[in-house]
Each structure stands twice: as structure tokens, then as C-alpha cells.
Design a protein around this motif. Sequence first.
Motif, PDB file in Angstrom:
ATOM      1  N   PHE A 169     -61.087 -79.556  20.422  1.00 25.21           N
ATOM      2  CA  PHE A 169     -61.047 -78.815  21.689  1.00 25.21           C
ATOM      3  C   PHE A 169     -60.171 -79.530  22.722  1.00 25.21           C
ATOM      4  CE2 PHE A 169     -65.024 -78.028  19.481  1.00 25.21           C
ATOM      5  CZ  PHE A 169     -65.028 -76.644  19.410  1.00 25.21           C
ATOM      6  N   ALA A 170     -59.059 -80.092  22.258  1.00 27.10           N
ATOM      7  CA  ALA A 170     -58.170 -80.816  23.168  1.00 27.10           C
ATOM      8  C   ALA A 170     -57.751 -79.942  24.346  1.00 27.10           C
ATOM      9  CB  ALA A 170     -56.948 -81.315  22.400  1.00 27.10           C
ATOM     10  N   LYS A 171     -57.255 -78.767  24.068  1.00 27.11           N
ATOM     11  CA  LYS A 171     -56.786 -77.877  25.133  1.00 27.11           C
ATOM     12  C   LYS A 171     -57.920 -77.497  26.076  1.00 27.11           C
ATOM     13  CE  LYS A 171     -54.218 -73.520  25.795  1.00 27.11           C
ATOM     14  NZ  LYS A 171     -55.195 -72.829  26.669  1.00 27.11           N
ATOM     15  N   GLU A 172     -59.063 -77.140  25.506  1.00 26.75           N
ATOM     16  CA  GLU A 172     -60.191 -76.691  26.313  1.00 26.75           C
ATOM     17  C   GLU A 172     -60.729 -77.812  27.208  1.00 26.75           C
ATOM     18  OE1 GLU A 172     -59.733 -74.041  22.820  1.00 26.75           O
ATOM     19  OE2 GLU A 172     -59.763 -76.212  23.089  1.00 26.75           O
ATOM     20  N   LEU A 173     -60.822 -79.014  26.681  1.00 23.64           N
ATOM     21  CA  LEU A 173     -61.350 -80.131  27.465  1.00 23.64           C
ATOM     22  C   LEU A 173     -60.367 -80.576  28.544  1.00 23.64           C
ATOM     23  CD1 LEU A 173     -63.054 -82.189  24.611  1.00 23.64           C
ATOM     24  CD2 LEU A 173     -64.201 -81.034  26.512  1.00 23.64           C
ATOM     25  N   ILE A 174     -59.090 -80.563  28.237  1.00 21.70           N
ATOM     26  CA  ILE A 174     -58.082 -80.911  29.241  1.00 21.70           C
ATOM     27  C   ILE A 174     -58.102 -79.904  30.389  1.00 21.70           C
ATOM     28  CG2 ILE A 174     -55.583 -81.028  29.641  1.00 21.70           C
ATOM     29  CD1 ILE A 174     -55.393 -82.239  26.769  1.00 21.70           C
ATOM     30  N   GLU A 175     -58.290 -78.628  30.056  1.00 24.84           N
ATOM     31  CA  GLU A 175     -58.376 -77.600  31.101  1.00 24.84           C
ATOM     32  C   GLU A 175     -59.672 -77.735  31.898  1.00 24.84           C
ATOM     33  OE1 GLU A 175     -57.956 -73.920  29.054  1.00 24.84           O
ATOM     34  OE2 GLU A 175     -55.761 -74.070  28.880  1.00 24.84           O
ATOM     35  N   ALA A 176     -60.757 -78.085  31.228  1.00 26.93           N
ATOM     36  CA  ALA A 176     -62.050 -78.215  31.904  1.00 26.93           C
ATOM     37  C   ALA A 176     -62.089 -79.430  32.820  1.00 26.93           C
ATOM     38  CB  ALA A 176     -63.175 -78.299  30.878  1.00 26.93           C
ATOM     39  N   TYR A 177     -61.401 -80.512  32.424  1.00 33.59           N
ATOM     40  CA  TYR A 177     -61.443 -81.760  33.187  1.00 33.59           C
ATOM     41  C   TYR A 177     -60.019 -82.249  33.470  1.00 33.59           C
ATOM     42  CZ  TYR A 177     -66.182 -81.408  31.411  1.00 33.59           C
ATOM     43  OH  TYR A 177     -67.445 -80.951  31.095  1.00 33.59           O
ATOM     44  N   PRO A 178     -59.319 -81.563  34.358  1.00 33.24           N
ATOM     45  CA  PRO A 178     -57.900 -81.865  34.597  1.00 33.24           C
ATOM     46  C   PRO A 178     -57.640 -83.227  35.222  1.00 33.24           C
ATOM     47  CG  PRO A 178     -58.734 -80.294  36.218  1.00 33.24           C
ATOM     48  CD  PRO A 178     -59.797 -80.436  35.186  1.00 33.24           C
ATOM     49  N   ASN A 179     -58.658 -83.846  35.808  1.00 29.96           N
ATOM     50  CA  ASN A 179     -58.468 -85.153  36.436  1.00 29.96           C
ATOM     51  C   ASN A 179     -58.760 -86.323  35.500  1.00 29.96           C
ATOM     52  OD1 ASN A 179     -57.784 -83.996  38.964  1.00 29.96           O
ATOM     53  ND2 ASN A 179     -59.946 -83.689  39.422  1.00 29.96           N
ATOM     54  N   ALA A 180     -59.244 -86.033  34.318  1.00 32.10           N
ATOM     55  CA  ALA A 180     -59.566 -87.101  33.366  1.00 32.10           C
ATOM     56  C   ALA A 180     -58.293 -87.641  32.727  1.00 32.10           C
ATOM     57  CB  ALA A 180     -60.506 -86.577  32.294  1.00 32.10           C
ATOM     58  N   LYS A 181     -58.285 -88.934  32.462  1.00 35.93           N
ATOM     59  CA  LYS A 181     -57.178 -89.537  31.726  1.00 35.93           C
ATOM     60  C   LYS A 181     -57.384 -89.267  30.233  1.00 35.93           C
ATOM     61  CE  LYS A 181     -56.004 -93.156  35.033  1.00 35.93           C
ATOM     62  NZ  LYS A 181     -55.758 -94.606  35.243  1.00 35.93           N
ATOM     63  N   VAL A 182     -56.266 -89.177  29.497  1.00 33.95           N
ATOM     64  CA  VAL A 182     -56.330 -88.805  28.088  1.00 33.95           C
ATOM     65  C   VAL A 182     -55.804 -89.933  27.215  1.00 33.95           C
ATOM     66  CG1 VAL A 182     -55.585 -87.141  26.339  1.00 33.95           C
ATOM     67  CG2 VAL A 182     -56.068 -86.361  28.675  1.00 33.95           C
ATOM     68  N   ILE A 183     -56.586 -90.259  26.195  1.00 31.33           N
ATOM     69  CA  ILE A 183     -56.192 -91.276  25.219  1.00 31.33           C
ATOM     70  C   ILE A 183     -56.029 -90.597  23.866  1.00 31.33           C
ATOM     71  CG2 ILE A 183     -56.892 -93.380  24.021  1.00 31.33           C
ATOM     72  CD1 ILE A 183     -58.559 -94.089  26.507  1.00 31.33           C
ATOM     73  N   LEU A 184     -54.945 -90.888  23.185  1.00 30.16           N
ATOM     74  CA  LEU A 184     -54.684 -90.343  21.860  1.00 30.16           C
ATOM     75  C   LEU A 184     -54.632 -91.501  20.874  1.00 30.16           C
ATOM     76  CD1 LEU A 184     -53.974 -87.932  20.031  1.00 30.16           C
ATOM     77  CD2 LEU A 184     -51.567 -88.287  20.647  1.00 30.16           C
ATOM     78  N   THR A 185     -55.730 -91.718  20.150  1.00 28.85           N
ATOM     79  CA  THR A 185     -55.757 -92.787  19.151  1.00 28.85           C
ATOM     80  C   THR A 185     -55.039 -92.307  17.893  1.00 28.85           C
ATOM     81  OG1 THR A 185     -57.965 -91.978  18.542  1.00 28.85           O
ATOM     82  CG2 THR A 185     -57.853 -93.953  19.923  1.00 28.85           C
ATOM     83  N   THR A 186     -54.235 -93.201  17.319  1.00 31.02           N
ATOM     84  CA  THR A 186     -53.465 -92.859  16.124  1.00 31.02           C
ATOM     85  C   THR A 186     -53.516 -94.009  15.126  1.00 31.02           C
ATOM     86  OG1 THR A 186     -51.399 -93.765  17.033  1.00 31.02           O
ATOM     87  CG2 THR A 186     -51.867 -91.427  17.472  1.00 31.02           C
ATOM     88  N   ARG A 187     -53.158 -93.688  13.886  1.00 34.12           N
ATOM     89  CA  ARG A 187     -52.979 -94.701  12.838  1.00 34.12           C
ATOM     90  C   ARG A 187     -52.078 -94.105  11.771  1.00 34.12           C
ATOM     91  NH1 ARG A 187     -58.625 -95.305   9.465  1.00 34.12           N
ATOM     92  NH2 ARG A 187     -57.284 -96.482   8.045  1.00 34.12           N
ATOM     93  N   ASP A 188     -51.679 -94.884  10.817  1.00 30.83           N
ATOM     94  CA  ASP A 188     -50.847 -94.389   9.725  1.00 30.83           C
ATOM     95  C   ASP A 188     -51.539 -93.207   9.048  1.00 30.83           C
ATOM     96  OD1 ASP A 188     -48.706 -94.750   7.520  1.00 30.83           O
ATOM     97  OD2 ASP A 188     -50.623 -94.822   6.439  1.00 30.83           O
ATOM     98  N   VAL A 189     -50.829 -92.114   8.898  1.00 31.09           N
ATOM     99  CA  VAL A 189     -51.448 -90.877   8.427  1.00 31.09           C
ATOM    100  C   VAL A 189     -52.000 -91.010   7.010  1.00 31.09           C
ATOM    101  CG1 VAL A 189     -49.277 -89.877   7.584  1.00 31.09           C
ATOM    102  CG2 VAL A 189     -51.186 -88.372   8.261  1.00 31.09           C
ATOM    103  N   ASP A 190     -51.340 -91.777   6.166  1.00 30.50           N
ATOM    104  CA  ASP A 190     -51.810 -91.906   4.785  1.00 30.50           C
ATOM    105  C   ASP A 190     -53.102 -92.710   4.706  1.00 30.50           C
ATOM    106  OD1 ASP A 190     -49.686 -90.430   3.599  1.00 30.50           O
ATOM    107  OD2 ASP A 190     -48.375 -92.183   3.726  1.00 30.50           O
ATOM    108  N   SER A 191     -53.159 -93.820   5.431  1.00 28.48           N
ATOM    109  CA  SER A 191     -54.386 -94.618   5.415  1.00 28.48           C
ATOM    110  C   SER A 191     -55.521 -93.867   6.098  1.00 28.48           C
ATOM    111  CB  SER A 191     -54.164 -95.979   6.087  1.00 28.48           C
ATOM    112  OG  SER A 191     -53.930 -95.825   7.481  1.00 28.48           O
ATOM    113  N   TRP A 192     -55.181 -93.088   7.137  1.00 26.82           N
ATOM    114  CA  TRP A 192     -56.193 -92.267   7.812  1.00 26.82           C
ATOM    115  C   TRP A 192     -56.772 -91.242   6.849  1.00 26.82           C
ATOM    116  CZ3 TRP A 192     -55.700 -86.929   8.457  1.00 26.82           C
ATOM    117  CH2 TRP A 192     -56.748 -86.337   9.161  1.00 26.82           C
ATOM    118  N   HIS A 193     -55.920 -90.533   6.140  1.00 27.78           N
ATOM    119  CA  HIS A 193     -56.377 -89.490   5.218  1.00 27.78           C
ATOM    120  C   HIS A 193     -57.263 -90.084   4.133  1.00 27.78           C
ATOM    121  CE1 HIS A 193     -55.996 -86.409   1.993  1.00 27.78           C
ATOM    122  NE2 HIS A 193     -56.010 -85.566   3.019  1.00 27.78           N
ATOM    123  N   ALA A 194     -56.867 -91.222   3.595  1.00 31.39           N
ATOM    124  CA  ALA A 194     -57.673 -91.874   2.557  1.00 31.39           C
ATOM    125  C   ALA A 194     -59.030 -92.281   3.101  1.00 31.39           C
ATOM    126  CB  ALA A 194     -56.924 -93.086   2.009  1.00 31.39           C
TER     127      ALA A 194
END
Length: 286
Positions: free
Chosen positions: A116-141
Motif C-alpha cells: 500500500f505504498a501509494k495509499e500510505l503516502i497519500e494518507a500520511y503526506p508529511n511522513a518521511k519514506v524509507i525504501l529498504t533494498t538488497r540484491d534481488v537474487d539473494s532477497w528472492h532466495a
Amino acid sequence: MTLARSDALAPQPWTDVFTDDTCIDRRKCQRTVPMKVLALGVGRTGTASLRIALERLGYLRCYHMMCASVENPPDCLMWHDALAAKYDGEGKFGREEWDQILGDCQAVCDWPACAFAKELIEAYPNAKVILTTRDVDSWHASVMKTVHWRATDPEHRMASKVSWAAGMYYPMLNKFFDTFFRGDFPNQGKEVYKDHIEEVRSLVPSDRLLEYKITDGWGPLCEFLGEEVPEAAFPSGNDMANFKKRCSTRNRRQMLNAALQACTMGGALLLTGVAGMMIFNRYTIR
């Protein structure tokens, strides 16, 4: 419009003594603190560690999947409603409902919130957003060996047939995989992961977005949030090695709850039958 699942919350059986679940009806809650951080990376990108880190920095309660799966299972009903509203067009799920389920939280992370990224960003427009990432292959495994395994675990499915808590969590977890991951995580998961990252990037101004790897530790996180770096080491949580053990232990405890309930009900029926026979004998045998 009424949300059928969350409105149909069944009372927690008093025989649920082998688990520590609570039974808070979020439909009766409202926002009590401001939402400050939306961590919208998918699960298994360090979200459990991030939850601990944010709470150590003083953010009052960071919502994580475990809040629903092992802490307050009735939350699963509202998440199921949210998924049905977004993907099936069933019912309404907007700011009022987000404030109900997340009202005592200053931060949110992990799944199912990431759906619900879009919905939560619209609901809380003043909140800061963090996008955690990692290597897609190790994540999938990692997901294949943990959360996807949990969603397809036969023992978990069996528990969901008799357990008050599992009966709410298992359907919601599968609904999440069927919708967010297009019903085919093994083959679609990596593509969904990449699409999700691009979606979040497109929704948030750069000055309100931190793309973050959990291995980066306190530095970039605290700088982004304007917090002092703690002296303690950055936390580590929800490691893959113990995931199956924890889940299997919970399955068995939920089955013990169900067994105790069945024994209690059986005993009550037996006592009722004996009492009935005694009354019958009293008035028919002279």
C-alpha cells in the motif's frame, strides 16, 4: 460500507493459553500519535532490524508483519479487508481505516504494508519514506525459504482450520501473495520487487526518500531522520536460520490451544450429558 472480515472478529478462546496473542479490535481504535516514517521496502530486506532500530530511536511503535502474525492476530482481518479493497474493489479502506490499524504507530514497515505504498503516502503526506533494498537474487532466495514457505506450509494450513489466530493470519498471508505477487511468487517475485522499487521512487520527492541497505547501519538512517547516532550497535532481527523453528513452534502451540479447546468442549458436552441422564433418572425411575 461495512468491512465484513474485521467486523466479524470472533472472541479469543479462553483456552488460548499456549500463546501470548492479544485480541485488540482495531476497528475501535483511532490515531493517537502522528505517523512519521513509512518504511515501504518489501519484507526480507532488513525490516525486522529496521523496526527495532526505529523504536530505539524513540519512534513510538513501528508496525511490522509480526504485529499481526504473532502479536495481535485480529489485525489480519483488517489487512485482509485492505487487500480486498485495493485488489478486488470490495469495500472502502482509506485514511480512517489506516488510522484505526496504525493509530498508535509512528512508523510502519514490512509487508503487507509495502503493498500500500501509494495509499500510505497519500494518507500520511508529511511522513518521511524509507525504501529498504538488497540484491534481488539473494532477497528472492530468502523469501522462498521463509515467508513463501510459511504461506505454503501444510502444517500452517492445518493449524488455520482449528486455531483462532492461524485462522486469521494464514488466509491474509495467502491473499497478500496472491495479489501483491500476482499469484506466482517463484516466477513473478523478482519482477514485482523491481516494479515496487520503481513505484516508490516515482511517488516520493527525493528529499523525503531514503534508499537504504540495512548493512549501512545507523549513519544514513539517523542523518535522514535528524536523529543522533546511538552508541549501541545496530540491531539484527528475524534471521533466516531460526525462522522455520519459530514458525513450527508457533504452529504446535496453536494446535495445543485448539486441542485444549476441543477437550474442554468435549468435557462440557460429557458433563451436560451426564447431568441430563441424572435428571432423566430422577423423574422417571421411582
